[in-house]
Design a protein around this motif. Structure first.
Motif, PDB file in Angstrom:
ATOM      1  N   SER A 113      10.718   1.421  48.356  1.00 16.43           N
ATOM      2  CA  SER A 113       9.960   0.306  48.499  1.00 16.43           C
ATOM      3  C   SER A 113      10.685  -0.272  49.555  1.00 16.43           C
ATOM      4  CB  SER A 113       9.561  -0.598  47.553  1.00 16.43           C
ATOM      5  OG  SER A 113      10.827  -0.576  46.236  1.00 16.43           O
TER       6      SER A 113
ATOM      7  N   GLN B 242      10.911   2.157  53.415  1.00 20.04           N
ATOM      8  CA  GLN B 242       9.483   2.282  54.006  1.00 20.04           C
ATOM      9  C   GLN B 242       8.948   1.346  55.045  1.00 20.04           C
ATOM     10  OE1 GLN B 242       8.505   5.555  54.130  1.00 20.04           O
ATOM     11  NE2 GLN B 242       7.525   4.604  56.011  1.00 20.04           N
ATOM     12  N   PRO B 243       9.025   0.306  53.668  1.00 17.24           N
ATOM     13  CA  PRO B 243       8.412  -1.501  54.650  1.00 17.24           C
ATOM     14  C   PRO B 243       9.429  -1.891  56.256  1.00 17.24           C
ATOM     15  CG  PRO B 243       8.807  -2.291  53.041  1.00 17.24           C
ATOM     16  CD  PRO B 243       9.449  -0.682  52.700  1.00 17.24           C
ATOM     17  N   PHE B 244      10.644  -1.006  55.701  1.00 14.06           N
ATOM     18  CA  PHE B 244      11.886  -1.149  57.302  1.00 14.06           C
ATOM     19  C   PHE B 244      11.830  -0.240  58.375  1.00 14.06           C
ATOM     20  CE2 PHE B 244      15.536  -0.028  59.377  1.00 14.06           C
ATOM     21  CZ  PHE B 244      16.153  -1.201  59.287  1.00 14.06           C
TER      22      PHE B 244
END
Lengths: 205, 236, 167
Positions: B120, B123-125
């Motif tokens: 978590s 992944q957004p990075f």
């Protein structure tokens, strides 16, 4: 339960604070205009993410207390003092807490005792235990995602425009990986002579 | 009475990014159980063939066994290994490829993937930096195409991603181990040349070594090349 | 179970409340709200406008949820603010969560009704179109829901609260 996230970041003589705009009830999205960041005075904002009813309740009770402070002291409350005010307000409900994790962001005024004040952010748990980070503070349902992106994008001494880009990219990309946050965002960048507020369009899914 | 739980969660994270003619796959080297560190060096990334490297994360015992059994090409579905896999290598057409799997075998080809304890955070990075999510094109600029970043950029993104995860996740840290698989005929200068390693973007404290080829059928000059890169991460 | 209960109450000339939730709680709470708004009107010789009325109702529910016997009531508050010439709509749930919305739904038909309004509502929607959209929602809910209810509706404008025929 209602979802939502808040993030604040320190820059060079400026601070930024942002929240998403979603209000939900479990998986159902109810509103895309639910701001979780509120002004306390010209250079001080608070973000209240968590249970939405407590976002309202706490905002109103803090507004009352800050107004009382302003009238008694005949001056504006400083970010540090306000943080402690929020903390005590939360601790009053130690055994039946408000389900809120607040984030405070402010730019203190220069005073004779403190001629060169630094930008200030702080965050608390639901019962008011204070942390004052030097870089950024996050709260809400996308906390871990916000940490991941913010840790990768943030750097010291960002100018207001760069800080805006950094905090915006942080909240947008974190939100997109969180089912309970999103539906747009609002960003406030507080610098010495002005506050710039911008609304970000985000994915609507 | 609590029922016996046959699985453990041993923390750590893995990540892979595909390039046009290479792929990078990485994992940290910490192995933990609850709040205890079992070892600061446990391998999560394993070269499988001359052109494919597998990263395994989840239950370390299953992971070790899984890699052993994959090498023997065995199948198992009813009582799955509790592991998340990422496979990186070079496709038949010479492009860099990343395939990610869940414990029961669902898989997908992607340009990048983070998995494990700090998924978590990673992944957004990666969404932002590899898929260019939420980025808008400057007027007149080249369009964004995921999976075409130069190797040096990919390496510093992997290092940044793991440094960030190490900073905020207690189960990630100690060491970073990366494997770079290169398509046949591709120059390795951007990895091995003195000039590349002196560049500003080059991650600090990075050691590079070329692996011995796992294939035997390859002619000289047409072989896949695999490099092992390692770097310390914070130990706290 | 009663399938034809009126779940809309007129609170004041410019304010109406639709409610759902625990049967005993709903009427008792709405009575309480109605009497307090009336008391305010008698004391101050002016009606409470929709925005402050919504704040009052929200706070009652927010306090109630942390009390020993909380009200289980969900509300839609509609009102016309004659001072600013504005229409208002609030959705307030049993926790006191208040949403300020252009269109809202609650209860069993929430998915169908919200989807219908997501598709057909637009910012400049006229009164006639909005009434037609409401009928569309009712028709969709009746079509998709296993239970058969009868519906009633009101329109609130500068002239007050009036019944809206649904057929």
């Amino acid at each position: 339960m209602n979802g939502g996230s808040v993030v604040a970041m320190i820059g060079k003589d400026c601070v930024a604070i942002a929240s998403d705009l979603r209000l939900g009830s479990q998986a159902v999205g109810l509103a895309s205009n639910f701001e979780k960041v509120f002004p306390v005075n010209d250079k001080l904002f608070i973000g209240l993410s968590g249970l939405a009813t407590d976002t309202y309740t706490l905002r109103e009770s803090l507004r009352f207390r800050v107004n009382m402070y302003r009238m008694k002291e005949e001056r504006e409350i400083t970010p540090e003092t306000f943080t402690h005010l929020v903390s005590s307000t939360l601790y009053e409900k130690r055994f039946g807490p408000y389900f809120i994790e607040p984030v405070v962001a402010g730019l203190p005024d220069a005073t004779p005792l403190n001629p060169n004040p630094k930008p200030f952010i702080s965050t608390m748990d639901t019962i008011g235990c204070i942390t004052t980070p030097k870089d950024f503070a996050v709260a809400g349902t996308a906390t871990d995602k916000l940490y991941g992106v913010a840790e990768g994008l943030w750097e010291p001494d960002l100018e207001p425009e760069d800080l805006f880009e950094t905090i915006s990219q942080t909240i947008l990309n974190a939100m997109d990986r969180d089912a309970l946050s999103g539906w747009g965002a609002v960003v406030h960048v507080i610098s010495k002579d002005k506050v710039v507020t911008r609304y970000l369009r985000g994915r609507m899914d | 009475m609590s029922r016996f739980n046959p699985y453990e969660e041993n923390g750590g994270s893995i990540l892979a990014i595909a390039g046009q003619d290479f792929s990078v796959i990485a994992g940290d080297t910490r192995q933990s159980l609850n709040y205890s560190i079992q070892t600061r060096y446990a391998q999560k990334v394993f070269p499988l063939t001359s052109s494919a490297v597998l990263a395994v994360n989840g239950f370390a015992a299953d992971g070790k066994n899984f890699v052993k059994r994959v090498k023997q090409r065995l199948e198992r579905r009813m009582f799955p290994f509790y592991v998340y896999n990422i496979l990186a290598g070079i496709e038949e057409d010479g492009t860099g490829a990343v395939y990610s799997f869940d414990p029961v075998g669902s898989y997908e080809r992607e340009a990048c993937r983070g998995a494990g304890a700090a998924q978590s955070l990673l992944q957004p990075f990666l969404d932002n930096q590899i898929y260019f999510k939420n980025q808008t094109l400057a007027p007149g600029a080249e369009p964004f195409v995921p999976g075409r970043l130069p190797l040096s950029t990919v390496l510093s993104l992997v290092v940044d991603a793991f440094s960030s995860a190490t900073e905020r996740h207690i189960e990630v840290g100690d060491g970073l181990e990366m494997y770079v698989v290169m398509a046949p005929g591709r120059s390795a200068d951007d990895l091995t040349a003195e000039e590349a390693q002196q560049a500003k973007e080059w991650p600090s404290e990075l050691t590079v070594e070329e692996m011995e080829s796992l294939g035997d059928e390859q002619e000289e000059g047409k072989a896949f090349r695999v490099f092992r890169l390692s770097r310390p991460l914070k130990r706290d | 179970m009663k399938s034809d209960e009126n779940k809309i109450r007129t609170l004041s000339p410019g304010l109406a409340l639709a409610f759902g939730g625990e049967p005993g709680d709903t009427n008792n709470f709405v009575d309480y709200v109605e009497r307090n708004l009336r008391l305010y009107q008698i004391r101050n010789n002016t009606e409470l406008l929709p925005a402050p009325a919504s704040a009052f109702i929200r706070k009652e529910l927010a306090n109630s949820i942390r009390s020993r016997s909380p009200y289980a009531v969900n509300l839609l508050l509609g009102g016309y603010d004659k001072v600013h010439s504005e229409a208002h709509l609030y959705s307030i749930d049993l926790y006191g969560t208040k949403a300020i919305l252009p269109y809202a739904a609650q209860g069993l038909g929430i998915y169908v009704a919200l989807s219908t309004m997501d598709k057909y509502w637009y910012p400049e929607i006229t009164r006639e179109e909005a009434e037609e959209l409401l009928r569309k929602c009712v028709a969709e809910v009746k079509l998709r829901l296993a239970y058969q209810f009868t519906f009633n509706a009101v329109v609130i404008d500068k002239d007050g609260v009036k019944d809206l025929p649904l057929l």
